[in-house]
Scaffold this motif. Structure first.
Motif, PDB file in Angstrom:
ATOM      1  N   GLU A 125       9.562   1.343 -31.197  1.00 31.10           N
ATOM      2  CA  GLU A 125       9.189   2.707 -30.867  1.00 31.10           C
ATOM      3  C   GLU A 125       7.828   3.035 -31.464  1.00 31.10           C
ATOM      4  N   VAL A 126       7.002   3.745 -30.700  1.00 34.80           N
ATOM      5  CA  VAL A 126       5.733   4.247 -31.210  1.00 34.80           C
ATOM      6  C   VAL A 126       6.051   5.549 -31.938  1.00 34.80           C
ATOM      7  N   THR A 127       5.786   5.573 -33.243  1.00 33.78           N
ATOM      8  CA  THR A 127       6.128   6.710 -34.082  1.00 33.78           C
ATOM      9  C   THR A 127       4.881   7.221 -34.799  1.00 33.78           C
ATOM     10  N   GLY A 128       5.043   8.166 -35.691  1.00 30.79           N
ATOM     11  CA  GLY A 128       3.943   8.676 -36.504  1.00 30.79           C
ATOM     12  C   GLY A 128       3.254   9.870 -35.879  1.00 30.79           C
ATOM     13  N   ASP A 129       2.374  10.483 -36.667  1.00 25.18           N
ATOM     14  CA  ASP A 129       1.626  11.651 -36.206  1.00 25.18           C
ATOM     15  C   ASP A 129       0.795  11.286 -34.977  1.00 25.18           C
ATOM     16  N   GLY A 130       0.908  12.075 -33.921  1.00 21.71           N
ATOM     17  CA  GLY A 130       0.153  11.848 -32.692  1.00 21.71           C
ATOM     18  C   GLY A 130       0.774  10.835 -31.749  1.00 21.71           C
ATOM     19  N   CYS A 131       1.981  10.337 -32.046  1.00 18.04           N
ATOM     20  CA  CYS A 131       2.600   9.294 -31.209  1.00 18.04           C
ATOM     21  C   CYS A 131       2.840   9.753 -29.777  1.00 18.04           C
ATOM     22  N   GLU A 132       3.013  11.052 -29.563  1.00 12.44           N
ATOM     23  CA  GLU A 132       3.275  11.554 -28.212  1.00 12.44           C
ATOM     24  C   GLU A 132       2.071  11.358 -27.295  1.00 12.44           C
ATOM     25  N   GLN A 133       0.895  11.087 -27.849  1.00 11.17           N
ATOM     26  CA  GLN A 133      -0.304  10.840 -27.048  1.00 11.17           C
ATOM     27  C   GLN A 133      -0.439   9.368 -26.640  1.00 11.17           C
ATOM     28  N   ALA A 134       0.381   8.491 -27.209  1.00  9.24           N
ATOM     29  CA  ALA A 134       0.283   7.061 -26.921  1.00  9.24           C
ATOM     30  C   ALA A 134       0.617   6.781 -25.464  1.00  9.24           C
ATOM     31  N   HIS A 135      -0.230   5.998 -24.824  1.00  3.73           N
ATOM     32  CA  HIS A 135      -0.041   5.638 -23.421  1.00  3.73           C
ATOM     33  C   HIS A 135       0.115   4.127 -23.250  1.00  3.73           C
ATOM     34  N   LEU A 136      -0.628   3.345 -24.050  1.00  3.58           N
ATOM     35  CA  LEU A 136      -0.666   1.894 -23.918  1.00  3.58           C
ATOM     36  C   LEU A 136      -0.832   1.277 -25.303  1.00  3.58           C
ATOM     37  N   VAL A 137      -0.152   0.157 -25.527  1.00  6.88           N
ATOM     38  CA  VAL A 137      -0.307  -0.588 -26.777  1.00  6.88           C
ATOM     39  C   VAL A 137      -0.699  -2.015 -26.433  1.00  6.88           C
ATOM     40  N   ARG A 138      -1.755  -2.504 -27.095  1.00  6.61           N
ATOM     41  CA  ARG A 138      -2.230  -3.886 -26.926  1.00  6.61           C
ATOM     42  C   ARG A 138      -2.020  -4.657 -28.216  1.00  6.61           C
ATOM     43  N   LEU A 139      -1.562  -5.886 -28.061  1.00  9.01           N
ATOM     44  CA  LEU A 139      -1.462  -6.831 -29.179  1.00  9.01           C
ATOM     45  C   LEU A 139      -2.393  -7.988 -28.869  1.00  9.01           C
ATOM     46  N   THR A 140      -3.273  -8.327 -29.805  1.00 14.66           N
ATOM     47  CA  THR A 140      -4.120  -9.500 -29.666  1.00 14.66           C
ATOM     48  C   THR A 140      -3.896 -10.360 -30.897  1.00 14.66           C
ATOM     49  N   PHE A 141      -3.345 -11.548 -30.672  1.00 11.23           N
ATOM     50  CA  PHE A 141      -3.031 -12.455 -31.770  1.00 11.23           C
ATOM     51  C   PHE A 141      -4.272 -13.226 -32.199  1.00 11.23           C
ATOM     52  N   ALA A 142      -4.215 -13.821 -33.387  1.00 12.88           N
ATOM     53  CA  ALA A 142      -5.357 -14.541 -33.950  1.00 12.88           C
ATOM     54  C   ALA A 142      -5.810 -15.692 -33.059  1.00 12.88           C
ATOM     55  N   ASP A 143      -4.920 -16.244 -32.232  1.00 11.84           N
ATOM     56  CA  ASP A 143      -5.289 -17.350 -31.339  1.00 11.84           C
ATOM     57  C   ASP A 143      -5.874 -16.863 -30.011  1.00 11.84           C
ATOM     58  N   GLY A 144      -6.066 -15.542 -29.868  1.00  9.48           N
ATOM     59  CA  GLY A 144      -6.637 -14.977 -28.650  1.00  9.48           C
ATOM     60  C   GLY A 144      -5.619 -14.517 -27.627  1.00  9.48           C
ATOM     61  N   THR A 145      -4.347 -14.840 -27.803  1.00  8.25           N
ATOM     62  CA  THR A 145      -3.307 -14.376 -26.890  1.00  8.25           C
ATOM     63  C   THR A 145      -3.255 -12.854 -26.927  1.00  8.25           C
ATOM     64  N   ALA A 146      -3.326 -12.234 -25.751  1.00  5.98           N
ATOM     65  CA  ALA A 146      -3.308 -10.777 -25.665  1.00  5.98           C
ATOM     66  C   ALA A 146      -2.227 -10.324 -24.694  1.00  5.98           C
ATOM     67  N   VAL A 147      -1.456  -9.324 -25.095  1.00  6.33           N
ATOM     68  CA  VAL A 147      -0.423  -8.726 -24.257  1.00  6.33           C
ATOM     69  C   VAL A 147      -0.488  -7.213 -24.426  1.00  6.33           C
ATOM     70  N   GLN A 148       0.022  -6.496 -23.449  1.00  2.00           N
ATOM     71  CA  GLN A 148       0.028  -5.042 -23.545  1.00  2.00           C
ATOM     72  C   GLN A 148       1.237  -4.489 -22.811  1.00  2.00           C
ATOM     73  N   ASP A 149       1.584  -3.240 -23.162  1.00  2.00           N
ATOM     74  CA  ASP A 149       2.687  -2.564 -22.496  1.00  2.00           C
ATOM     75  C   ASP A 149       2.453  -1.062 -22.577  1.00  2.00           C
ATOM     76  N   GLY A 150       2.881  -0.362 -21.540  1.00  2.00           N
ATOM     77  CA  GLY A 150       2.836   1.090 -21.536  1.00  2.00           C
ATOM     78  C   GLY A 150       3.891   1.651 -22.470  1.00  2.00           C
ATOM     79  N   ALA A 151       3.577   2.767 -23.088  1.00  2.00           N
ATOM     80  CA  ALA A 151       4.494   3.390 -24.049  1.00  2.00           C
ATOM     81  C   ALA A 151       5.502   4.281 -23.329  1.00  2.00           C
ATOM     82  N   ASP A 152       6.197   3.716 -22.337  1.00  6.56           N
ATOM     83  CA  ASP A 152       7.216   4.445 -21.583  1.00  6.56           C
ATOM     84  C   ASP A 152       8.358   4.826 -22.512  1.00  6.56           C
ATOM     85  N   GLN A 153       8.791   6.089 -22.434  1.00  6.60           N
ATOM     86  CA  GLN A 153       9.861   6.591 -23.303  1.00  6.60           C
ATOM     87  C   GLN A 153       9.516   6.402 -24.780  1.00  6.60           C
TER      88      GLN A 153
END
Length: 191
Positions: A125-153
Motif C-alpha cells: 500500500e502507498v501510505t504516508g502524507d500525500g499518498c492520496e496524490q500517488a498515481h504511479l510507482v516505478r522501481l528501478t533495480f541496481a541492474d537496470g531492471t525497471a517496473v512500474q504500476d499504477g496506484a489503483d486503490q
C-alpha cells in the motif's frame, strides 16, 4: 460475489486456521517485530476478506487482500498464485501485517516482497502524507531492471520473472508526472 479461481486459492489460505507462529526478529529489537508461521493460514473472518488489487503477470498473479481475523484484528496480506501442473491454482503468502502502517511524512510504499534466483515479487500500500496524490510507482533495480504500476486503490504490485540486483530506486509520481517521493529500498539486501 464469485471469486476467480486464483483468488479462491488465496481466500482458502486466508480463512484457514493459523499455523504455529515463530518470532524471527532479534530478541532485543524494539518496535516492529517480524513473525513467520509454519502451516495453517491467516485465520481471516470470511465475511471481511476484500481483494483490494489483483494483477496478472503471465504465469502468475499477485493479490493484495485486506481482512479482519476471527479475533477482530485488521490485517493485510500480499500473496502470489500460480497454476500447478494439474491446472488448479496454488497460493503462497509473500508478506503482510496489521496494526496500521508506519507514519511517514511523504508518500511511501509499505512493501512486502520475496525474491530469489527465479523471481522478484512485491508490492504494498502507498501510505504516508500525500499518498492520496500517488498515481504511479516505478522501481528501478541496481541492474537496470525497471517496473512500474499504477496506484489503483492505493496499492502497487510488481513482478520480475528473474533475479534482480538490489538496491531499488523508488519513485512515486502524481497524475501530472510530478515526483512526490524518491528513495532507495532494499539497500540492506545489496550484495
Amino acid at each position: 460475489m464469485a471469486l476467480a479461481p486464483s483468488q479462491q486459492a488465496v481466500f482458502d489460505y486466508l480463512v484457514a486456521g493459523p499455523g504455529v507462529q515463530h518470532r524471527v526478529s532479534p530478541p532485543d529489537q524494539r518496535g516492529w517485530v517480524a513473525f513467520t508461521s509454519s502451516g495453517g493460514g491467516a485465520d481471516a473472518d470470511p465475511g471481511t476478506v476484500e481483494f483490494r488489487k489483483t494483477r496478472g503477470f503471465g504465469d502468475c498473479e499477485l493479490h493484495y487482500a485486506a481482512f479482519r481475523t476471527t479475533g477482530g484484528q485488521e490485517q493485510w496480506l500480499l500473496s502470489r498464485t500460480w497454476r500447478r501442473p494439474g491446472g488448479d491454482w496454488a497460493a503462497g503468502p509473500i508478506g503482510g501485517g496489521g496494526g496500521g502502517h508506519p507514519a511517514r511524512r511523504r508518500p511511501w510504499v509499505n512493501f512486502a516482497a520475496m525474491w530469489g534466483d527465479a523471481l522478484f515479487a512485491g508490492g504494498g500500500e502507498v501510505t504516508g502524507d500525500g499518498c492520496e496524490q500517488a498515481h504511479l510507482v516505478r522501481l528501478t533495480f541496481a541492474d537496470g531492471t525497471a517496473v512500474q504500476d499504477g496506484a489503483d486503490q492505493g496499492v502497487v504490485l510488481f513482478f520480475v520473472p528473474r533475479a534482480v540486483t538490489f538496491p531499488a530506486s523508488v519513485q512515486i509520481l502524481g497524475r501530472d508526472g510530478t515526483v512526490l517521493a524518491a528513495y532507495e529500498e532494499f539497500a540492506e539486501f545489496a550484495d
